[in-house]
Structure formats: C-alpha cells, structure tokens
Design a protein around this motif. Structure first.
Motif, PDB file in Angstrom:
ATOM      1  N   LYS A  30      28.510  -4.974  18.457  1.00 54.04           N
ATOM      2  CA  LYS A  30      27.648  -4.133  17.627  1.00 54.04           C
ATOM      3  C   LYS A  30      28.060  -4.233  16.162  1.00 54.04           C
ATOM      4  N   GLY A  31      27.065  -4.197  15.300  1.00 59.22           N
ATOM      5  CA  GLY A  31      27.299  -4.331  13.866  1.00 59.22           C
ATOM      6  C   GLY A  31      28.199  -3.260  13.284  1.00 59.22           C
ATOM      7  N   ASP A  32      28.267  -2.101  13.926  1.00 55.94           N
ATOM      8  CA  ASP A  32      29.140  -1.043  13.412  1.00 55.94           C
ATOM      9  C   ASP A  32      30.525  -1.061  14.075  1.00 55.94           C
ATOM     10  N   GLN A  33      30.829  -2.154  14.797  1.00 55.93           N
ATOM     11  CA  GLN A  33      32.125  -2.271  15.462  1.00 55.93           C
ATOM     12  C   GLN A  33      32.867  -3.526  15.034  1.00 55.93           C
ATOM     13  N   LEU A  34      32.613  -4.006  13.816  1.00 54.81           N
ATOM     14  CA  LEU A  34      33.298  -5.196  13.320  1.00 54.81           C
ATOM     15  C   LEU A  34      34.722  -4.839  12.898  1.00 54.81           C
ATOM     16  N   ASP A  35      35.584  -5.837  12.861  1.00 54.37           N
ATOM     17  CA  ASP A  35      37.005  -5.626  12.620  1.00 54.37           C
ATOM     18  C   ASP A  35      37.405  -6.089  11.215  1.00 54.37           C
ATOM     19  N   PRO A  36      37.779  -5.164  10.318  1.00 50.36           N
ATOM     20  CA  PRO A  36      38.195  -5.545   8.964  1.00 50.36           C
ATOM     21  C   PRO A  36      39.619  -6.103   8.921  1.00 50.36           C
ATOM     22  N   ASN A  37      40.312  -6.112  10.043  1.00 54.40           N
ATOM     23  CA  ASN A  37      41.687  -6.610  10.104  1.00 54.40           C
ATOM     24  C   ASN A  37      41.675  -8.134  10.189  1.00 54.40           C
ATOM     25  N   THR A  38      41.243  -8.770   9.089  1.00 52.25           N
ATOM     26  CA  THR A  38      41.159 -10.222   9.013  1.00 52.25           C
ATOM     27  C   THR A  38      41.590 -10.658   7.619  1.00 52.25           C
ATOM     28  N   ALA A  39      41.789 -11.950   7.434  1.00 53.40           N
ATOM     29  CA  ALA A  39      42.227 -12.462   6.133  1.00 53.40           C
ATOM     30  C   ALA A  39      41.214 -12.072   5.063  1.00 53.40           C
ATOM     31  N   GLN A  40      41.700 -11.582   3.936  1.00 58.04           N
ATOM     32  CA  GLN A  40      40.827 -11.133   2.856  1.00 58.04           C
ATOM     33  C   GLN A  40      41.097 -11.932   1.582  1.00 58.04           C
ATOM     34  N   THR A  41      40.105 -11.947   0.733  1.00 52.57           N
ATOM     35  CA  THR A  41      40.196 -12.544  -0.592  1.00 52.57           C
ATOM     36  C   THR A  41      39.777 -11.471  -1.576  1.00 52.57           C
ATOM     37  N   PRO A  42      40.498 -11.301  -2.693  1.00 45.25           N
ATOM     38  CA  PRO A  42      40.108 -10.269  -3.655  1.00 45.25           C
ATOM     39  C   PRO A  42      38.637 -10.400  -4.062  1.00 45.25           C
ATOM     40  N   GLY A  43      37.929  -9.273  -4.073  1.00 45.15           N
ATOM     41  CA  GLY A  43      36.544  -9.264  -4.510  1.00 45.15           C
ATOM     42  C   GLY A  43      35.530  -9.309  -3.384  1.00 45.15           C
ATOM     43  N   MET A  44      35.982  -9.570  -2.169  1.00 39.31           N
ATOM     44  CA  MET A  44      35.043  -9.609  -1.050  1.00 39.31           C
ATOM     45  C   MET A  44      35.617  -8.821   0.122  1.00 39.31           C
ATOM     46  N   TYR A  45      34.750  -8.452   1.033  1.00 37.16           N
ATOM     47  CA  TYR A  45      35.167  -7.672   2.191  1.00 37.16           C
ATOM     48  C   TYR A  45      34.684  -8.389   3.441  1.00 37.16           C
ATOM     49  N   ARG A  46      35.620  -8.980   4.185  1.00 35.82           N
ATOM     50  CA  ARG A  46      35.289  -9.704   5.411  1.00 35.82           C
ATOM     51  C   ARG A  46      35.536  -8.819   6.617  1.00 35.82           C
ATOM     52  N   ALA A  62      33.424 -15.822  13.573  1.00 34.01           N
ATOM     53  CA  ALA A  62      32.191 -15.372  12.923  1.00 34.01           C
ATOM     54  C   ALA A  62      32.342 -13.921  12.506  1.00 34.01           C
ATOM     55  N   GLY A  63      31.715 -13.584  11.402  1.00 34.69           N
ATOM     56  CA  GLY A  63      31.764 -12.218  10.921  1.00 34.69           C
ATOM     57  C   GLY A  63      30.842 -12.042   9.738  1.00 34.69           C
ATOM     58  N   THR A  64      31.087 -10.981   9.002  1.00 36.66           N
ATOM     59  CA  THR A  64      30.264 -10.681   7.838  1.00 36.66           C
ATOM     60  C   THR A  64      31.109 -10.670   6.578  1.00 36.66           C
ATOM     61  N   VAL A  65      30.430 -10.842   5.459  1.00 35.78           N
ATOM     62  CA  VAL A  65      31.068 -10.791   4.147  1.00 35.78           C
ATOM     63  C   VAL A  65      30.175  -9.956   3.247  1.00 35.78           C
ATOM     64  N   ALA A  66      30.781  -9.062   2.491  1.00 37.24           N
ATOM     65  CA  ALA A  66      30.043  -8.283   1.505  1.00 37.24           C
ATOM     66  C   ALA A  66      30.739  -8.403   0.158  1.00 37.24           C
ATOM     67  N   ILE A  67      29.941  -8.598  -0.881  1.00 39.10           N
ATOM     68  CA  ILE A  67      30.458  -8.676  -2.243  1.00 39.10           C
ATOM     69  C   ILE A  67      29.656  -7.686  -3.084  1.00 39.10           C
ATOM     70  N   GLU A  68      30.360  -6.836  -3.783  1.00 40.95           N
ATOM     71  CA  GLU A  68      29.710  -5.789  -4.589  1.00 40.95           C
ATOM     72  C   GLU A  68      28.890  -6.397  -5.722  1.00 40.95           C
ATOM     73  N   PRO A  69      27.926  -5.638  -6.272  1.00 40.34           N
ATOM     74  CA  PRO A  69      27.092  -6.139  -7.364  1.00 40.34           C
ATOM     75  C   PRO A  69      27.934  -6.663  -8.534  1.00 40.34           C
ATOM     76  N   ASN A  70      27.503  -7.822  -9.047  1.00 40.38           N
ATOM     77  CA  ASN A  70      28.133  -8.439 -10.213  1.00 40.38           C
ATOM     78  C   ASN A  70      29.598  -8.795 -10.019  1.00 40.38           C
ATOM     79  N   ALA A  71      30.083  -8.820  -8.790  1.00 40.76           N
ATOM     80  CA  ALA A  71      31.497  -9.112  -8.526  1.00 40.76           C
ATOM     81  C   ALA A  71      31.668 -10.577  -8.136  1.00 40.76           C
ATOM     82  N   LYS A  72      32.896 -11.066  -8.255  1.00 36.60           N
ATOM     83  CA  LYS A  72      33.211 -12.423  -7.814  1.00 36.60           C
ATOM     84  C   LYS A  72      34.547 -12.397  -7.077  1.00 36.60           C
ATOM     85  N   THR A  73      34.696 -13.339  -6.180  1.00 30.40           N
ATOM     86  CA  THR A  73      35.932 -13.404  -5.404  1.00 30.40           C
ATOM     87  C   THR A  73      36.992 -14.169  -6.181  1.00 30.40           C
ATOM     88  N   GLY A  74      38.208 -14.090  -5.696  1.00 35.48           N
ATOM     89  CA  GLY A  74      39.243 -14.978  -6.179  1.00 35.48           C
ATOM     90  C   GLY A  74      38.944 -16.387  -5.681  1.00 35.48           C
TER      91      GLY A  74
END
Length: 170
Positions: A30-46, A62-74
């Motif tokens: 389910k989309g509301d049961q994803l696991d944020p305990n994964t490798a991260q890069t500054p500026g994004m949320y995997r 497989a998973g999702t990535v979200a980047i806030e408005p006007n933001a960039k990752t490392g």
C-alpha cells in the motif's frame, strides 16, 4: 496401502500446491506503507516499496521519490545499478556528467533512464509543486554514492536522446 491413504496424501499434496503461493506469491504494498529507511540523498525523500528486506526481491528495488518545490538533490550516482525514474507529477530537470554539464527535462508520464556510475542531480523545476516519481533499480538494495566535490558548469548543454528507431523532430 488403502485407497483412503493415497487419497489423503494426494489431497495433502494438492493443498500444499495451493498454499505455496499464498505467502510467497503476489504482494500488494500500500502507498501509505512505504519504508523511508533506505539510502537518502540530500534534497530528496526516498521510500522503498519493493526490496529484499520487505518482500524478498532478488534483482530489483522500487519505491518513490519526492523533491520539494524548487529544490535540487546533492550530486550522486548509484554504483553499478541501472535506474528508471517515472515522473508521476511535476517537472523534473536532470543534470548529469562529471561537472553536471548536460541537462534534460521530463514531465508527467515520462521515463528517465540513468546508467550505472553516471553522476547526476535531480531538480524540481517547478517553484510551486512537489516533484513525485516512481523509481526502479536493477538490484534489491539501494546503492547511493553521494558526491560532494563537484563544481557544476554554469550553463549545461541540453541533451535530448533519440533512440535508433525514432527520428528527432527538427
């Protein structure tokens, strides 16, 4: 042996065959049961949906990535892994190369392919809305190598890939 014994064995084997996929078959995450305990890069949320730890995946992540408005990752790469990004919502700007000298944009419904070891940076090119993507990688663990010593070029060159089958519109 009696016929009853053989019927019981066949019935038991049939039951095992029916049950073998019950907990080792298709899984719905389910989309509301994803696991944020994964490798991260500054500026994004995997968030992981499919990986070895969660479902026993052997060859993909497989998973999702979200980047806030006007933001960039490392700047980062994913080692020997191939990545596919599907843009669900928003406007993605990808920069890549040793000095991030190349750029291309993608929108909803577009796919982005990132080959192994390519230094890259994801940018949300929309100043008002989050960028939301689905991410798939060619291994079950999320390899992320963050790169901190890159001096990006001022104006990257726009690159639009054209596959061998389709001609570039002039």
């Amino acid at each position: 042996m009696s016929d009853n014994h053989h019927q019981h064995e066949r019935g038991h084997a049939h039951q095992d065959r029916e049950d073998r996929w019950k907990h080792n078959g298709v899984r719905v995450i389910k989309g509301d049961q994803l696991d944020p305990n994964t490798a991260q890069t500054p500026g994004m949320y995997r968030q992981a949906a499919i990986n070895h730890a969660r479902v026993g995946a052997q060859k993909i992540w497989a998973g999702t990535v979200a980047i806030e408005p006007n933001a960039k990752t490392g700047v980062h790469h994913h080692g020997p892994l191939e990545s596919v990004i599907f843009v669900v919502r928003g406007k993605a700007r990808m920069r890549w190369g040793d000095r991030l000298e190349y750029v291309a944009e993608a929108g909803p419904g577009d796919f982005i392919y990132v080959p192994p070891y390519v230094p890259h940076q994801e940018i949300n090119a929309d100043p008002e809305n989050p960028l939301q993507c689905v991410l798939v990688r060619s291994d079950n663990e999320a390899v992320v190598v963050n790169i901190t010593d890159v001096e990006p070029v001022e104006k990257p060159e726009e690159v639009y890939w054209v596959d061998p089958i389709h001609k570039h519109p002039d």
